[in-house]
Design a protein around this motif. Structure first.
Motif, PDB file in Angstrom:
ATOM      1  N   HIS A 145       0.872  -1.184   0.000  1.00  0.00           N
ATOM      2  CA  HIS A 145       0.000   0.000   0.000  1.00  0.00           C
ATOM      3  C   HIS A 145       0.903   1.226   0.000  1.00  0.00           C
ATOM      4  CE1 HIS A 145       1.277   0.633   4.080  1.00  0.00           C
ATOM      5  NE2 HIS A 145       1.029  -0.649   4.333  1.00  0.00           N
ATOM      6  N   PRO A 146       0.336   2.392  -0.233  1.00  0.00           N
ATOM      7  CA  PRO A 146       1.201   3.579  -0.381  1.00  0.00           C
ATOM      8  C   PRO A 146       1.482   4.333   0.919  1.00  0.00           C
ATOM      9  CG  PRO A 146      -1.019   4.084  -1.092  1.00  0.00           C
ATOM     10  CD  PRO A 146      -1.052   2.663  -0.620  1.00  0.00           C
ATOM     11  N   TYR A 147       1.078   3.783   2.082  1.00  0.00           N
ATOM     12  CA  TYR A 147       1.179   4.568   3.317  1.00  0.00           C
ATOM     13  C   TYR A 147       2.485   4.279   4.052  1.00  0.00           C
ATOM     14  CZ  TYR A 147      -3.642   4.728   1.929  1.00  0.00           C
ATOM     15  OH  TYR A 147      -4.772   4.870   1.191  1.00  0.00           O
ATOM     16  N   HIS A 148       3.539   4.883   3.567  1.00  0.00           N
ATOM     17  CA  HIS A 148       4.851   4.672   4.182  1.00  0.00           C
ATOM     18  C   HIS A 148       5.760   5.826   3.830  1.00  0.00           C
ATOM     19  CE1 HIS A 148       5.904   3.599   0.102  1.00  0.00           C
ATOM     20  NE2 HIS A 148       4.867   2.767   0.095  1.00  0.00           N
ATOM     21  N   THR A 149       6.745   6.045   4.677  1.00  0.00           N
ATOM     22  CA  THR A 149       7.706   7.112   4.410  1.00  0.00           C
ATOM     23  C   THR A 149       8.923   6.927   5.304  1.00  0.00           C
ATOM     24  OG1 THR A 149       7.948   9.507   4.170  1.00  0.00           O
ATOM     25  CG2 THR A 149       6.751   8.750   6.098  1.00  0.00           C
ATOM     26  N   VAL A 150       9.876   7.846   5.189  1.00  0.00           N
ATOM     27  CA  VAL A 150      11.098   7.780   5.998  1.00  0.00           C
ATOM     28  C   VAL A 150      11.286   9.136   6.679  1.00  0.00           C
ATOM     29  CG1 VAL A 150      13.593   7.397   5.936  1.00  0.00           C
ATOM     30  CG2 VAL A 150      12.118   6.183   4.343  1.00  0.00           C
ATOM     31  N   THR A 151      11.733   9.138   7.922  1.00  0.00           N
ATOM     32  CA  THR A 151      11.902  10.423   8.616  1.00  0.00           C
ATOM     33  C   THR A 151      13.065  11.209   8.013  1.00  0.00           C
ATOM     34  OG1 THR A 151      13.297   9.367  10.297  1.00  0.00           O
ATOM     35  CG2 THR A 151      10.969   9.634  10.820  1.00  0.00           C
ATOM     36  N   ASP A 152      12.908  12.527   8.024  1.00  0.00           N
ATOM     37  CA  ASP A 152      13.951  13.400   7.480  1.00  0.00           C
ATOM     38  C   ASP A 152      15.040  13.639   8.527  1.00  0.00           C
ATOM     39  OD1 ASP A 152      12.979  15.258   9.273  1.00  0.00           O
ATOM     40  OD2 ASP A 152      11.880  16.429   7.774  1.00  0.00           O
TER      41      ASP A 152
ATOM     42  N   GLY B 230      13.914  14.147  12.012  1.00  0.00           N
ATOM     43  CA  GLY B 230      13.083  13.112  12.622  1.00  0.00           C
ATOM     44  C   GLY B 230      11.602  13.233  12.280  1.00  0.00           C
ATOM     45  N   HIS B 231      11.251  14.161  11.415  1.00  0.00           N
ATOM     46  CA  HIS B 231       9.837  14.350  11.063  1.00  0.00           C
ATOM     47  C   HIS B 231       9.403  13.451   9.916  1.00  0.00           C
ATOM     48  CE1 HIS B 231      10.231  18.069  13.394  1.00  0.00           C
ATOM     49  NE2 HIS B 231       8.920  17.948  13.566  1.00  0.00           N
ATOM     50  N   PHE B 232       8.109  13.157   9.917  1.00  0.00           N
ATOM     51  CA  PHE B 232       7.552  12.405   8.794  1.00  0.00           C
ATOM     52  C   PHE B 232       6.131  12.869   8.535  1.00  0.00           C
ATOM     53  CE2 PHE B 232       6.171  10.035  12.494  1.00  0.00           C
ATOM     54  CZ  PHE B 232       4.870   9.694  12.196  1.00  0.00           C
ATOM     55  N   MET B 233       5.632  12.593   7.374  1.00  0.00           N
ATOM     56  CA  MET B 233       4.252  12.925   7.033  1.00  0.00           C
ATOM     57  C   MET B 233       3.739  11.871   6.065  1.00  0.00           C
ATOM     58  SD  MET B 233       2.325  16.337   5.860  1.00  0.00           S
ATOM     59  CE  MET B 233       3.610  17.345   5.464  1.00  0.00           C
ATOM     60  N   ILE B 234       2.558  11.332   6.351  1.00  0.00           N
ATOM     61  CA  ILE B 234       1.927  10.392   5.418  1.00  0.00           C
ATOM     62  C   ILE B 234       0.601  11.007   4.989  1.00  0.00           C
ATOM     63  CG2 ILE B 234       0.939   8.072   5.136  1.00  0.00           C
ATOM     64  CD1 ILE B 234       2.967   7.017   7.102  1.00  0.00           C
ATOM     65  N   LEU B 235       0.388  11.085   3.697  1.00  0.00           N
ATOM     66  CA  LEU B 235      -0.787  11.770   3.171  1.00  0.00           C
ATOM     67  C   LEU B 235      -1.908  10.795   2.825  1.00  0.00           C
ATOM     68  CD1 LEU B 235       1.018  14.202   0.689  1.00  0.00           C
ATOM     69  CD2 LEU B 235       0.122  14.737   2.971  1.00  0.00           C
ATOM     70  N   ASN B 236      -3.125  11.334   2.855  1.00  0.00           N
ATOM     71  CA  ASN B 236      -4.280  10.638   2.299  1.00  0.00           C
ATOM     72  C   ASN B 236      -4.611   9.302   2.948  1.00  0.00           C
ATOM     73  OD1 ASN B 236      -4.513  12.698   0.389  1.00  0.00           O
ATOM     74  ND2 ASN B 236      -2.985  11.692  -0.905  1.00  0.00           N
ATOM     75  N   LEU B 237      -4.352   9.216   4.232  1.00  0.00           N
ATOM     76  CA  LEU B 237      -4.701   7.976   4.925  1.00  0.00           C
ATOM     77  C   LEU B 237      -6.216   7.897   5.103  1.00  0.00           C
ATOM     78  CD1 LEU B 237      -2.286   7.368   7.906  1.00  0.00           C
ATOM     79  CD2 LEU B 237      -3.157   5.645   6.335  1.00  0.00           C
ATOM     80  N   PRO B 238      -6.792   6.695   4.947  1.00  0.00           N
ATOM     81  CA  PRO B 238      -8.217   6.566   5.217  1.00  0.00           C
ATOM     82  C   PRO B 238      -8.473   6.888   6.694  1.00  0.00           C
ATOM     83  CG  PRO B 238      -7.322   4.557   4.241  1.00  0.00           C
ATOM     84  CD  PRO B 238      -6.174   5.446   4.526  1.00  0.00           C
ATOM     85  N   GLU B 239      -9.630   7.437   6.982  1.00  0.00           N
ATOM     86  CA  GLU B 239      -9.995   7.729   8.366  1.00  0.00           C
ATOM     87  C   GLU B 239     -10.121   6.442   9.162  1.00  0.00           C
ATOM     88  OE1 GLU B 239     -13.540   9.804   9.616  1.00  0.00           O
ATOM     89  OE2 GLU B 239     -12.903  11.404   8.242  1.00  0.00           O
ATOM     90  N   GLY B 240      -9.930   6.566  10.467  1.00  0.00           N
ATOM     91  CA  GLY B 240     -10.107   5.390  11.309  1.00  0.00           C
ATOM     92  C   GLY B 240      -8.878   5.153  12.144  1.00  0.00           C
TER      93      GLY B 240
END
Lengths: 243, 268
Positions: free
Chosen positions: A188-195, A198-208
């Motif tokens: 799935h597309p919900y993943h990233t790496v901290t800069d 140490g910050h990260f942001m994941i976009l467009n996650l389904p609610e819940g």
């Protein structure tokens, strides 16, 4: 963006965090233009830092340098941890990968892998390039087998191969053993790496409610649940415990 | 000639398949696709029972009951030295005609079993051909990789080329240019620097010795020109010996010069 992609709810609700064991919550009053399905966070570590390792480079030092410093944990001034892989625990989705089509690239440069720690989505193409004036040998392995082990000529535009399976992979160079990298593949597309802070942001996650996984090469793995949407500008703070 | 016969012909006279270029690769793909058809045909219930029985009789001692490479004899081979008997469950194979990362073809497995691995595994040429095929089908089910990816053989450039002095000199040059010396040593006087520094490890993190390139008969993946070309182009997955397909792509015929150089190293 494809149609069957989980729709981002524009409703703004207060966010709710289930597990508080190791999480602090830091609410920034900065009202942003952030969508409800956006998850923002920061990963910190206060424990002792392992010693940096200095490796003497025995081959190709004109390109690779005479020594190579390896930092087991790359920490910013604000205690933010760089290169943590952040992902949402989720079974494969019908939705196509957010960035499918865009190749994921591992570049050999100055005897380093750029990117050294990265994530990718199944079906993306992995491109391996060599910008150095020497030969490199990029060896990408899953937990059980070679994904590819290939020699690249100097300044080679490189090889491409589709990522078919989710899972963690390691990247090495058989010729320069101090070169090491990690790439985790998700369905799935919900993943990233901290800069670097140490910050990260994941976009467009389904609610819940979601379970988040945090993986660091030295610090290991942590999990944490979070419920979306978060309040605007909320930054989830995760602390890796000292080992 | 029917496909089955074509296949048998290829098997009985593998080295006669000297036709070159596109024709060869076309034929190869026909032959290879026929093999899979063959494997499916013979993959019925009876055959898998037979495969199991044969595996248990001939392979279990080293490769283990469930193909984890941990059979009772595996330990007498030295638990801490490479190579360990292959764990079929990992789905990773050294001796392939397919690109790095892909599973071997059925024919690759058949050939490994038929020829054995010099120094490490006996040849099973003595078993009837159908039995060897039944075992191929049986060992494939230890890993899902065979369902996930259908290994496609790489196409060898037209060759082999005659081993002229010019070809051997070019091969020698390539050996240096392509850094083979880092592992196999300068002039292939092994072992190379990376081995000395303890940096060569196999999939189990065991020290692995690069092949002595002055000793053709010790080559595990065959020592005919086409076999050696195959090893260098596809790499031996699970070891530091990588695929040189990309590195040789600017001048694909270079593979034959490299092969001619390597073959010139061993006493005839």
């Amino acid at each position: 963006m494809a149609n069957n992609y989980p729709i981002v709810q524009q409703t703004r609700r207060t966010f709710f965090l289930r597990t508080l064991a190791i999480a602090g919550i830091l609410s920034l009053a900065q009202a942003g233009n952030i969508q409800a399905g956006t998850l923002q966070g920061k990963i910190i570590y206060h424990g002792p830092l392992p010693d940096k390792e200095e490796i003497v480079v025995k081959k190709d030092s004109e390109t690779c340098g005479k020594t190579r410093e390896v930092e087991p944990i790359i920490l910013a001034q604000n205690k933010g941890v760089q290169d943590v892989i952040v992902s949402v625990e989720m079974e494969g989705q019908d939705s196509p990968a957010k960035d499918s089509g865009q190749p994921k690239t591992i570049v050999n440069k100055g005897c380093r892998f750029l990117t050294r720690v990265g994530t990718a989505t199944v079906k993306q193409t992995l491109t391996i390039q060599n910008l150095d004036p020497i030969l490199h040998n990029t060896h990408v392995r899953t937990s059980t087998r070679a994904f590819i082990n290939v020699v690249l000529l100097p300044e080679a535009m490189g090889v491409k191969k589709a990522l078919r399976k989710p899972g963690p992979m390691t990247v090495k160079c058989n010729k320069h053993p101090f070169m090491k990298g990690f790439i985790h593949v998700f369905s799935h597309p919900y993943h990233t790496v901290t800069d670097s802070t140490g910050h990260f942001m994941i976009l467009n996650l389904p609610e819940g409610t979601h379970t988040l996984s945090f993986w660091h090469e030295t610090l290991g793995t942590l999990q944490q649940t979070v419920t979306l949407p978060q309040k605007d500008g909320t930054i989830l703070t995760i602390e890796f415990p000292a080992p | 000639m029917g496909l089955r016969q074509a296949f048998l012909w290829r098997f009985n006279h593998p080295r006669q398949a000297k036709a070159c270029g596109l024709m060869m690769s076309l034929m190869a793909s026909l032959i290879f696709s026929h093999q899979s058809a063959f494997a499916v045909e013979s993959g019925g219930h009876n055959s898998s029972e037979r495969g199991k029985r044969l595996y248990e009789e001939s392979c279990l001692f080293c490769h283990g009951e469930v193909g984890q490479g941990d059979g009772p004899d595996a330990f007498s081979l030295g638990a801490y030295s490479a190579p360990r008997p292959r764990a079929f469950t990992g789905g990773e194979y050294k001796f392939r005609s397919t690109p790095s990362g892909e599973p071997p073809t059925d024919y690759d497995l058949f050939e490994t079993m038929t020829n054995g691995i010099p120094g490490f595994m006996p040849s099973f040429r003595g078993l009837p051909e159908e039995d060897r095929w039944a075992i191929v089908t049986y060992i494939k089910q230890f890993s899902t990789i065979f369902q996930e990816i259908a290994g496609t053989p790489v196409v060898l450039p037209p060759g082999p080329l005659p081993a002229t002095t010019a070809s051997i000199i070019r091969g020698h040059e390539l050996y240096a240019l392509l850094d083979c010396a880092k592992c196999h040593g300068p002039e292939a006087m092994m072992p190379g620097g990376l081995y000395e520094q303890g940096e060569l490890r196999d999939r189990r993190e065991l020290d692995i010795l690069p092949r002595d390139l002055h000793n053709l008969p010790s080559f595990k993946n065959g020592h005919q020109p086409r076999d050696i070309a195959k090893s260098i182009l596809t790499g031996l997955d699970g070891t530091p010996m990588a695929s040189y397909q990309e590195a040789l792509s600017p001048h694909p015929e270079d593979i034959w010069h490299l092969v001619n150089y390597l073959m010139s190293l061993s006493p005839q």
